[in-house]
Design a protein around this motif. Structure first.
Motif, PDB file in Angstrom:
ATOM      1  N   ALA A  88    -106.601 -37.894 -12.167  1.00 18.99           N
ATOM      2  CA  ALA A  88    -106.966 -38.077 -13.574  1.00 18.99           C
ATOM      3  C   ALA A  88    -106.334 -37.038 -14.488  1.00 18.99           C
ATOM      4  CB  ALA A  88    -108.484 -38.066 -13.719  1.00 18.99           C
ATOM      5  N   ASP A  89    -106.350 -35.767 -14.090  1.00 19.84           N
ATOM      6  CA  ASP A  89    -105.806 -34.722 -14.960  1.00 19.84           C
ATOM      7  C   ASP A  89    -104.335 -34.979 -15.264  1.00 19.84           C
ATOM      8  OD1 ASP A  89    -108.234 -33.459 -15.036  1.00 19.84           O
ATOM      9  OD2 ASP A  89    -107.724 -31.945 -13.529  1.00 19.84           O
ATOM     10  N   ALA A  90    -103.558 -35.263 -14.231  1.00 15.18           N
ATOM     11  CA  ALA A  90    -102.128 -35.486 -14.429  1.00 15.18           C
ATOM     12  C   ALA A  90    -101.879 -36.758 -15.234  1.00 15.18           C
ATOM     13  CB  ALA A  90    -101.418 -35.570 -13.075  1.00 15.18           C
ATOM     14  N   VAL A  91    -102.648 -37.791 -14.956  1.00 14.88           N
ATOM     15  CA  VAL A  91    -102.470 -39.050 -15.694  1.00 14.88           C
ATOM     16  C   VAL A  91    -102.812 -38.853 -17.164  1.00 14.88           C
ATOM     17  CG1 VAL A  91    -103.388 -41.388 -15.983  1.00 14.88           C
ATOM     18  CG2 VAL A  91    -102.777 -40.555 -13.703  1.00 14.88           C
ATOM     19  N   GLU A  92    -103.904 -38.169 -17.441  1.00 16.84           N
ATOM     20  CA  GLU A  92    -104.282 -37.946 -18.835  1.00 16.84           C
ATOM     21  C   GLU A  92    -103.222 -37.120 -19.566  1.00 16.84           C
ATOM     22  OE1 GLU A  92    -108.797 -38.209 -19.906  1.00 16.84           O
ATOM     23  OE2 GLU A  92    -108.455 -36.459 -18.630  1.00 16.84           O
ATOM     24  N   ALA A  93    -102.680 -36.113 -18.910  1.00 17.08           N
ATOM     25  CA  ALA A  93    -101.643 -35.291 -19.543  1.00 17.08           C
ATOM     26  C   ALA A  93    -100.404 -36.128 -19.847  1.00 17.08           C
ATOM     27  CB  ALA A  93    -101.291 -34.107 -18.648  1.00 17.08           C
ATOM     28  N   GLN A 145     -97.288 -39.298 -24.040  1.00 20.43           N
ATOM     29  CA  GLN A 145     -96.720 -40.573 -24.475  1.00 20.43           C
ATOM     30  C   GLN A 145     -97.436 -41.173 -25.690  1.00 20.43           C
ATOM     31  OE1 GLN A 145     -95.570 -43.262 -21.004  1.00 20.43           O
ATOM     32  NE2 GLN A 145     -96.900 -41.785 -19.962  1.00 20.43           N
ATOM     33  N   GLY A 146     -98.369 -40.411 -26.257  1.00 26.95           N
ATOM     34  CA  GLY A 146     -99.047 -40.867 -27.462  1.00 26.95           C
ATOM     35  C   GLY A 146    -100.205 -41.804 -27.211  1.00 26.95           C
ATOM     36  N   VAL A 147    -100.736 -41.805 -25.977  1.00 27.86           N
ATOM     37  CA  VAL A 147    -101.874 -42.659 -25.637  1.00 27.86           C
ATOM     38  C   VAL A 147    -103.065 -41.758 -25.338  1.00 27.86           C
ATOM     39  CG1 VAL A 147    -102.773 -44.384 -24.037  1.00 27.86           C
ATOM     40  CG2 VAL A 147    -100.369 -44.474 -24.733  1.00 27.86           C
ATOM     41  N   ASP A 148    -104.045 -41.806 -26.191  1.00 24.75           N
ATOM     42  CA  ASP A 148    -105.215 -40.948 -26.023  1.00 24.75           C
ATOM     43  C   ASP A 148    -106.183 -41.510 -24.986  1.00 24.75           C
ATOM     44  OD1 ASP A 148    -104.283 -39.201 -27.926  1.00 24.75           O
ATOM     45  OD2 ASP A 148    -105.508 -39.993 -29.551  1.00 24.75           O
ATOM     46  N   THR A 149    -106.888 -40.615 -24.319  1.00 25.40           N
ATOM     47  CA  THR A 149    -107.935 -40.981 -23.358  1.00 25.40           C
ATOM     48  C   THR A 149    -109.147 -40.094 -23.621  1.00 25.40           C
ATOM     49  OG1 THR A 149    -107.116 -39.391 -21.730  1.00 25.40           O
ATOM     50  CG2 THR A 149    -106.259 -41.647 -21.593  1.00 25.40           C
ATOM     51  N   GLY A 203    -111.544 -42.850 -19.830  1.00 24.56           N
ATOM     52  CA  GLY A 203    -111.643 -43.931 -20.794  1.00 24.56           C
ATOM     53  C   GLY A 203    -110.283 -44.220 -21.394  1.00 24.56           C
ATOM     54  N   LEU A 204    -109.872 -45.494 -21.341  1.00 26.25           N
ATOM     55  CA  LEU A 204    -108.613 -45.930 -21.928  1.00 26.25           C
ATOM     56  C   LEU A 204    -108.848 -46.444 -23.352  1.00 26.25           C
ATOM     57  CD1 LEU A 204    -107.055 -47.949 -18.955  1.00 26.25           C
ATOM     58  CD2 LEU A 204    -106.527 -45.601 -19.649  1.00 26.25           C
ATOM     59  N   PRO A 205    -107.791 -46.506 -24.172  1.00 26.76           N
ATOM     60  CA  PRO A 205    -107.962 -47.087 -25.506  1.00 26.76           C
ATOM     61  C   PRO A 205    -108.488 -48.515 -25.425  1.00 26.76           C
ATOM     62  CG  PRO A 205    -105.870 -45.926 -25.365  1.00 26.76           C
ATOM     63  CD  PRO A 205    -106.429 -45.977 -23.963  1.00 26.76           C
ATOM     64  N   ALA A 224     -97.395 -46.827 -20.271  1.00 27.54           N
ATOM     65  CA  ALA A 224     -97.705 -45.411 -20.155  1.00 27.54           C
ATOM     66  C   ALA A 224     -98.410 -45.099 -18.837  1.00 27.54           C
ATOM     67  CB  ALA A 224     -98.570 -44.972 -21.339  1.00 27.54           C
ATOM     68  N   LEU A 225     -99.319 -45.973 -18.444  1.00 27.48           N
ATOM     69  CA  LEU A 225    -100.000 -45.771 -17.165  1.00 27.48           C
ATOM     70  C   LEU A 225     -99.031 -45.897 -15.991  1.00 27.48           C
ATOM     71  CD1 LEU A 225    -103.428 -47.620 -17.520  1.00 27.48           C
ATOM     72  CD2 LEU A 225    -103.098 -45.259 -16.788  1.00 27.48           C
ATOM     73  N   ARG A 226     -98.154 -46.872 -16.066  1.00 25.95           N
ATOM     74  CA  ARG A 226     -97.174 -47.057 -14.973  1.00 25.95           C
ATOM     75  C   ARG A 226     -96.335 -45.792 -14.819  1.00 25.95           C
ATOM     76  NH1 ARG A 226     -95.441 -51.305 -16.802  1.00 25.95           N
ATOM     77  NH2 ARG A 226     -96.866 -52.699 -15.665  1.00 25.95           N
ATOM     78  N   HIS A 227     -95.889 -45.244 -15.951  1.00 23.65           N
ATOM     79  CA  HIS A 227     -95.090 -44.015 -15.896  1.00 23.65           C
ATOM     80  C   HIS A 227     -95.924 -42.857 -15.363  1.00 23.65           C
ATOM     81  CE1 HIS A 227     -92.161 -40.986 -17.077  1.00 23.65           C
ATOM     82  NE2 HIS A 227     -93.151 -40.314 -17.665  1.00 23.65           N
ATOM     83  N   ALA A 228     -97.164 -42.741 -15.834  1.00 18.65           N
ATOM     84  CA  ALA A 228     -98.015 -41.625 -15.421  1.00 18.65           C
ATOM     85  C   ALA A 228     -98.307 -41.675 -13.928  1.00 18.65           C
ATOM     86  CB  ALA A 228     -99.302 -41.635 -16.221  1.00 18.65           C
ATOM     87  N   LEU A 229     -98.603 -42.875 -13.434  1.00 17.71           N
ATOM     88  CA  LEU A 229     -98.959 -43.007 -12.003  1.00 17.71           C
ATOM     89  C   LEU A 229     -97.765 -42.850 -11.085  1.00 17.71           C
ATOM     90  CD1 LEU A 229    -101.459 -45.944 -12.436  1.00 17.71           C
ATOM     91  CD2 LEU A 229    -102.020 -43.673 -11.550  1.00 17.71           C
TER      92      LEU A 229
END
Length: 372
Positions: A298-303, A308-312, A346-348, A364-369
């Motif tokens: 979660a920490d890395a994904v949220e960062a 990428q401009g997507v708030d959580t 929590g996702l947008p 953004a999630l695909r890139h983060a994961l």
């Protein structure tokens, strides 16, 4: 709905609440002007409580209160539980639950949740009562982000153990339809059916309802004499106007929320690492989207999403028990809660989430994961 390039490049916020538009509230405001009745259980508030009660079986009483936290606290007071007793509650909840228990002169006892349901297991709690660090005088199961609870199992828990139960369904407006256990729902602006601020108790216990009403209005019960220590936690006619407009729009709004949720689920189909709450967007709906990520991701994904401009948001943080205000309160081992706190984000999400925004979230999630 098409967005401009500037809007497409803007940060994607995690929540975009929406209350009824002014034009839908105006007829109710005009009724206030005509009646010149602004608070103290006027015709609009009476109508709001009546319409809310119609969502439940006949005989249900609905008592509105200034907010959901006050509804919980005043209901606990009205239940007349022994002062200083323990109230079993999940550590996996918003801090309002614990604040309400403390406000009622009771002590939260943090208990772990079932990792699959995110909620207290009544059978597991019943087995733990004898090992509690003191007398357990009540229990508050919490509907996790609006997911329905097994209320039949909680009624059986009450009957078997004799422990009174109060249901915290703050985010559970969509499916709240059973008042055989006292149940509290929030009408905050962030909820699917909001009035700005507010909350209500639904109960089939007429005496309990009358006590909560008195506690919310200076201890008055049919006279100007204050019969018991109380507070002022009434809703005004203006808040009732917004609540009535919300109820008017609820059938259509529910469909819009469901459509947005289903679109988001479809948009994230190719990301099996992202798990939605069971039934969210199909069997029930709420105003937030909480998902489970791989352990310790979660920490890395949220960062990455933030970059990428997507708030959580971690709506419940690492759990209620982690707040400094509750550091000294008794607790059971909280292994499942600790894991959920490290996995759930929590996702947008909003009632008007667009296809383009869902595409941004998915990309953004695909890139983060890919980096975890």
């Amino acid at each position: 709905m098409r967005r401009t390039h500037a809007e497409a490049d803007a940060r994607l916020v995690v929540a975009r609440p929406r209350l009824p538009l002014a034009e839908t509230i105006l007829p109710y405001l005009q009724r206030i002007d005509e009646a010149r009745w602004y608070s103290n259980f006027g015709p609009l508030l009476t109508e709001l409580e009546d319409r809310l009660s119609q969502r439940f079986p006949e005989g249900t009483r609905v008592i509105t209160v200034a907010n959901g936290t006050q509804a919980l606290a005043l209901t606990l007071m009205a239940m007349e539980l022994p002062a200083g007793g323990l109230v079993a509650m999940p550590a996996w909840t918003f801090v309002a639950t614990a604040h309400a228990v403390l406000q009622a002169g009771l002590v939260p006892w943090f208990v772990d949740v079932d990792e699959q349901t995110w909620s207290l297991d009544p059978a597991a709690l019943a087995a733990r009562l004898s090992q509690a660090p003191g007398p357990v005088v009540g229990a508050i199961p919490v509907s996790p982000f609006g997911r329905p609870l097994d209320l039949a199992a909680w009624r059986a828990f009450r009957e078997t153990t004799g422990v009174p139960v109060l249901v915290d369904a703050a985010a559970g407006f969509d499916t709240a339809d059973d008042a055989r256990l006292p149940l509290v729902v929030s009408l905050h602006a962030t909820k699917v059916a909001g009035a700005g601020e507010g909350g209500f108790l639904a109960t089939d216990d007429a005496d309990l309802a009358a006590k909560v009403r008195a506690l919310s209005t200076f201890g008055f019960r049919g006279s100007r004499d204050s019969l018991l220590p109380a507070t002022n936690a009434k809703l005004s006619e203006y808040t009732a106007a917004v609540g009535l407009a919300s109820l008017d729009g609820w059938p259509a709004d529910r469909l819009r929320f469901l459509r947005a949720a289903q679109m988001l689920r479809i948009g994230l189909t190719g990301l099996p690492q992202v798990e939605f709450q069971p039934g969210w967007g199909a069997d029930w709906i709420t105003s937030v989207c909480c998902v489970t990520l791989p352990q310790d991701a979660a920490d890395a994904v949220e960062a990455s999403l933030a970059a990428q401009g997507v708030d959580t948001r971690r709506w419940w943080g690492l759990g209620c028990h982690a707040s400094p205000a509750f550091a000294d309160l008794p607790r059971e081992p909280l292994d499942a809660t600790d894991r959920l706190g490290r996995r759930v984000i929590g996702l947008p999400f909003s009632i008007d989430l667009t296809s383009a925004e869902i595409g941004r979230i998915a990309a953004a999630l695909r890139h983060a994961l890919s980096g975890v």
